[in-house]
Motif scaffolding. Sequence first.
Motif, PDB file in Angstrom:
ATOM      1  N   TYR A   1       0.831  -1.200   0.000  1.00  0.00           N
ATOM      2  CA  TYR A   1       0.000   0.000   0.000  1.00  0.00           C
ATOM      3  C   TYR A   1       0.868   1.252   0.000  1.00  0.00           C
ATOM      4  CZ  TYR A   1      -3.278   3.461   1.871  1.00  0.00           C
ATOM      5  OH  TYR A   1      -4.031   4.575   2.074  1.00  0.00           O
ATOM      6  N   LEU A   2       1.869   1.301   0.878  1.00  0.00           N
ATOM      7  CA  LEU A   2       2.752   2.468   0.955  1.00  0.00           C
ATOM      8  C   LEU A   2       3.565   2.628  -0.324  1.00  0.00           C
ATOM      9  CD1 LEU A   2       3.927   2.189   4.660  1.00  0.00           C
ATOM     10  CD2 LEU A   2       2.236   3.772   3.693  1.00  0.00           C
ATOM     11  N   HIS A   3       4.033   1.519  -0.891  1.00  0.00           N
ATOM     12  CA  HIS A   3       4.797   1.577  -2.140  1.00  0.00           C
ATOM     13  C   HIS A   3       3.920   2.111  -3.274  1.00  0.00           C
ATOM     14  CE1 HIS A   3       7.747   0.545  -5.174  1.00  0.00           C
ATOM     15  NE2 HIS A   3       6.819  -0.124  -5.823  1.00  0.00           N
ATOM     16  N   HIS A   4       2.685   1.639  -3.337  1.00  0.00           N
ATOM     17  CA  HIS A   4       1.748   2.094  -4.361  1.00  0.00           C
ATOM     18  C   HIS A   4       1.556   3.611  -4.280  1.00  0.00           C
ATOM     19  CE1 HIS A   4      -1.946   2.716  -6.591  1.00  0.00           C
ATOM     20  NE2 HIS A   4      -2.469   3.239  -5.501  1.00  0.00           N
ATOM     21  N   HIS A   5       1.279   4.118  -3.087  1.00  0.00           N
ATOM     22  CA  HIS A   5       1.049   5.554  -2.933  1.00  0.00           C
ATOM     23  C   HIS A   5       2.318   6.360  -3.192  1.00  0.00           C
ATOM     24  CE1 HIS A   5      -3.132   6.229  -1.853  1.00  0.00           C
ATOM     25  NE2 HIS A   5      -3.104   4.991  -1.434  1.00  0.00           N
ATOM     26  N   LYS A   6       3.461   5.809  -2.883  1.00  0.00           N
ATOM     27  CA  LYS A   6       4.726   6.488  -3.169  1.00  0.00           C
ATOM     28  C   LYS A   6       4.894   6.660  -4.682  1.00  0.00           C
ATOM     29  CE  LYS A   6       9.716   6.072  -2.670  1.00  0.00           C
ATOM     30  NZ  LYS A   6      10.813   5.212  -2.189  1.00  0.00           N
ATOM     31  N   LEU A   7       4.588   5.626  -5.445  1.00  0.00           N
ATOM     32  CA  LEU A   7       4.697   5.707  -6.907  1.00  0.00           C
ATOM     33  C   LEU A   7       3.720   6.741  -7.476  1.00  0.00           C
ATOM     34  CD1 LEU A   7       5.051   1.935  -7.869  1.00  0.00           C
ATOM     35  CD2 LEU A   7       6.842   3.684  -7.824  1.00  0.00           C
ATOM     36  N   VAL A   8       2.503   6.757  -6.955  1.00  0.00           N
ATOM     37  CA  VAL A   8       1.525   7.740  -7.431  1.00  0.00           C
ATOM     38  C   VAL A   8       2.000   9.153  -7.110  1.00  0.00           C
ATOM     39  CG1 VAL A   8      -0.831   8.609  -7.131  1.00  0.00           C
ATOM     40  CG2 VAL A   8      -0.430   6.150  -7.319  1.00  0.00           C
ATOM     41  N   MET A   9       2.469   9.367  -5.898  1.00  0.00           N
ATOM     42  CA  MET A   9       2.920  10.704  -5.501  1.00  0.00           C
ATOM     43  C   MET A   9       4.124  11.157  -6.315  1.00  0.00           C
ATOM     44  SD  MET A   9       0.679  11.655  -3.404  1.00  0.00           S
ATOM     45  CE  MET A   9       1.322  13.100  -2.626  1.00  0.00           C
ATOM     46  N   GLN A  10       4.995  10.234  -6.710  1.00  0.00           N
ATOM     47  CA  GLN A  10       6.151  10.590  -7.528  1.00  0.00           C
ATOM     48  C   GLN A  10       5.738  11.024  -8.928  1.00  0.00           C
ATOM     49  OE1 GLN A  10       8.538   7.041  -7.197  1.00  0.00           O
ATOM     50  NE2 GLN A  10       9.675   7.835  -5.448  1.00  0.00           N
ATOM     51  N   ALA A  11       4.583  10.571  -9.386  1.00  0.00           N
ATOM     52  CA  ALA A  11       4.110  10.930 -10.721  1.00  0.00           C
ATOM     53  C   ALA A  11       3.430  12.295 -10.746  1.00  0.00           C
ATOM     54  CB  ALA A  11       3.146   9.866 -11.237  1.00  0.00           C
ATOM     55  N   LEU A  12       3.126  12.830  -9.569  1.00  0.00           N
ATOM     56  CA  LEU A  12       2.453  14.120  -9.484  1.00  0.00           C
ATOM     57  C   LEU A  12       3.469  15.248  -9.316  1.00  0.00           C
ATOM     58  CD1 LEU A  12      -0.402  13.133  -7.005  1.00  0.00           C
ATOM     59  CD2 LEU A  12      -0.554  13.296  -9.489  1.00  0.00           C
ATOM     60  N   VAL A  13       3.087  16.440  -9.728  1.00  0.00           N
ATOM     61  CA  VAL A  13       3.922  17.623  -9.565  1.00  0.00           C
ATOM     62  C   VAL A  13       3.159  18.605  -8.699  1.00  0.00           C
ATOM     63  CG1 VAL A  13       5.010  19.561 -10.741  1.00  0.00           C
ATOM     64  CG2 VAL A  13       5.016  17.299 -11.804  1.00  0.00           C
ATOM     65  N   PHE A  14       3.813  19.079  -7.660  1.00  0.00           N
ATOM     66  CA  PHE A  14       3.198  20.051  -6.755  1.00  0.00           C
ATOM     67  C   PHE A  14       3.969  21.352  -6.840  1.00  0.00           C
ATOM     68  CE2 PHE A  14       2.403  15.887  -5.029  1.00  0.00           C
ATOM     69  CZ  PHE A  14       1.055  15.925  -4.752  1.00  0.00           C
ATOM     70  N   ASN A  15       3.264  22.444  -6.901  1.00  0.00           N
ATOM     71  CA  ASN A  15       3.886  23.761  -6.890  1.00  0.00           C
ATOM     72  C   ASN A  15       3.210  24.618  -5.837  1.00  0.00           C
ATOM     73  OD1 ASN A  15       5.813  23.437  -8.981  1.00  0.00           O
ATOM     74  ND2 ASN A  15       4.167  23.559 -10.471  1.00  0.00           N
ATOM     75  N   ASN A  16       3.932  25.583  -5.336  1.00  0.00           N
ATOM     76  CA  ASN A  16       3.427  26.469  -4.301  1.00  0.00           C
ATOM     77  C   ASN A  16       2.804  27.705  -4.946  1.00  0.00           C
ATOM     78  OD1 ASN A  16       2.877  27.721  -1.940  1.00  0.00           O
ATOM     79  ND2 ASN A  16       4.996  28.105  -1.360  1.00  0.00           N
ATOM     80  N   TYR A  17       1.607  27.555  -5.488  1.00  0.00           N
ATOM     81  CA  TYR A  17       0.971  28.630  -6.248  1.00  0.00           C
ATOM     82  C   TYR A  17       0.367  29.714  -5.363  1.00  0.00           C
ATOM     83  CZ  TYR A  17       1.374  24.993  -9.695  1.00  0.00           C
ATOM     84  OH  TYR A  17       1.846  24.015 -10.495  1.00  0.00           O
ATOM     85  N   ASN A  18       0.110  29.396  -4.094  1.00  0.00           N
ATOM     86  CA  ASN A  18      -0.507  30.372  -3.208  1.00  0.00           C
ATOM     87  C   ASN A  18       0.498  31.380  -2.653  1.00  0.00           C
ATOM     88  OD1 ASN A  18      -3.055  29.218  -3.521  1.00  0.00           O
ATOM     89  ND2 ASN A  18      -2.644  27.728  -1.919  1.00  0.00           N
ATOM     90  N   ASN A  19       1.772  31.113  -2.826  1.00  0.00           N
ATOM     91  CA  ASN A  19       2.808  32.009  -2.328  1.00  0.00           C
ATOM     92  C   ASN A  19       3.209  32.965  -3.448  1.00  0.00           C
ATOM     93  OD1 ASN A  19       5.109  33.267  -1.406  1.00  0.00           O
ATOM     94  ND2 ASN A  19       6.108  31.371  -0.718  1.00  0.00           N
ATOM     95  N   PRO A  20       2.935  34.276  -3.304  1.00  0.00           N
ATOM     96  CA  PRO A  20       3.257  35.227  -4.377  1.00  0.00           C
ATOM     97  C   PRO A  20       4.759  35.363  -4.616  1.00  0.00           C
ATOM     98  CG  PRO A  20       2.464  36.389  -2.431  1.00  0.00           C
ATOM     99  CD  PRO A  20       2.296  34.912  -2.166  1.00  0.00           C
ATOM    100  N   ASN A  21       5.586  34.950  -3.655  1.00  0.00           N
ATOM    101  CA  ASN A  21       7.042  35.033  -3.805  1.00  0.00           C
ATOM    102  C   ASN A  21       7.634  33.766  -4.414  1.00  0.00           C
ATOM    103  OD1 ASN A  21       7.072  37.606  -2.613  1.00  0.00           O
ATOM    104  ND2 ASN A  21       7.063  36.681  -0.577  1.00  0.00           N
ATOM    105  N   SER A  22       6.778  32.784  -4.711  1.00  0.00           N
ATOM    106  CA  SER A  22       7.248  31.528  -5.267  1.00  0.00           C
ATOM    107  C   SER A  22       7.667  31.714  -6.720  1.00  0.00           C
ATOM    108  CB  SER A  22       6.141  30.468  -5.196  1.00  0.00           C
ATOM    109  OG  SER A  22       6.540  29.296  -5.863  1.00  0.00           O
ATOM    110  N   PRO A  23       8.803  31.120  -7.101  1.00  0.00           N
ATOM    111  CA  PRO A  23       9.234  31.223  -8.500  1.00  0.00           C
ATOM    112  C   PRO A  23       8.428  30.326  -9.436  1.00  0.00           C
ATOM    113  CG  PRO A  23      10.753  29.842  -7.276  1.00  0.00           C
ATOM    114  CD  PRO A  23       9.765  30.389  -6.271  1.00  0.00           C
TER     115      PRO A  23
END
Length: 150
Positions: A8-30
Motif C-alpha cells: 500500500y505504501l509503495h503504491h502511494h509512493k509511486l503515485v505521488m512521484q508521478a504528481l507535480v506540486f507547486n506552491n501557487y498560493n505564495n506570491p514570492n514563489s518562482p
Amino acid sequence: HRQSTQFYLHHHKLVMQALVFNNYNNPNSPDQHPCSSDQHQPKVLDGVTMMFTRYEYANTFHQMTDWYNIYVVGTRENLMESKIRFLFLDGHPKGALDSAWEVFSRGLGFVRVKSLPGSVCISNGILMPMGYRSPVDVHGMTPHSKRCRG
C-alpha cells in the motif's frame, strides 16, 4: 498484514512521484502556475477529483470496498452532496460496474488516466486508499477476529 501495508505504501509512493506540486498560493514563489501558462494549456479538472487505483474492477465485493471508501472520505470531507469526478489510475478496460461510478459522481463521471492528454491540472485532488485498505475488507482478518462476540 505487514506485506499488505508495505505494498500500500509503495503504491502511494509511486503515485505521488508521478504528481507535480507547486506552491501557487505564495506570491514570492518562482513557480509559475502551469494551468495559466500562455505557452501550454493543459486540461483542467475543476471541482473535486478522487483518484483511485482499482485492483479488482470487475469484482462486486472489491468495487463495494472502493464505494465504501467514497462514503467514508466524502462524509469526513463534507462532500456527500458535491459533484465528484473519479480518476481511475489503473489501466483496466470498461467494466460492467462502471455505471455505478456515474451515479456516485452526481454528474461529473469518471475519467481513465490513460485517456488524459499529457499534462493535467487537478484543482482539488484526493488520493483515495486502495479497496484492500477499506474497513469492510475482511481479507486481512484472522479466523479469531472474524468471530462475533456477544
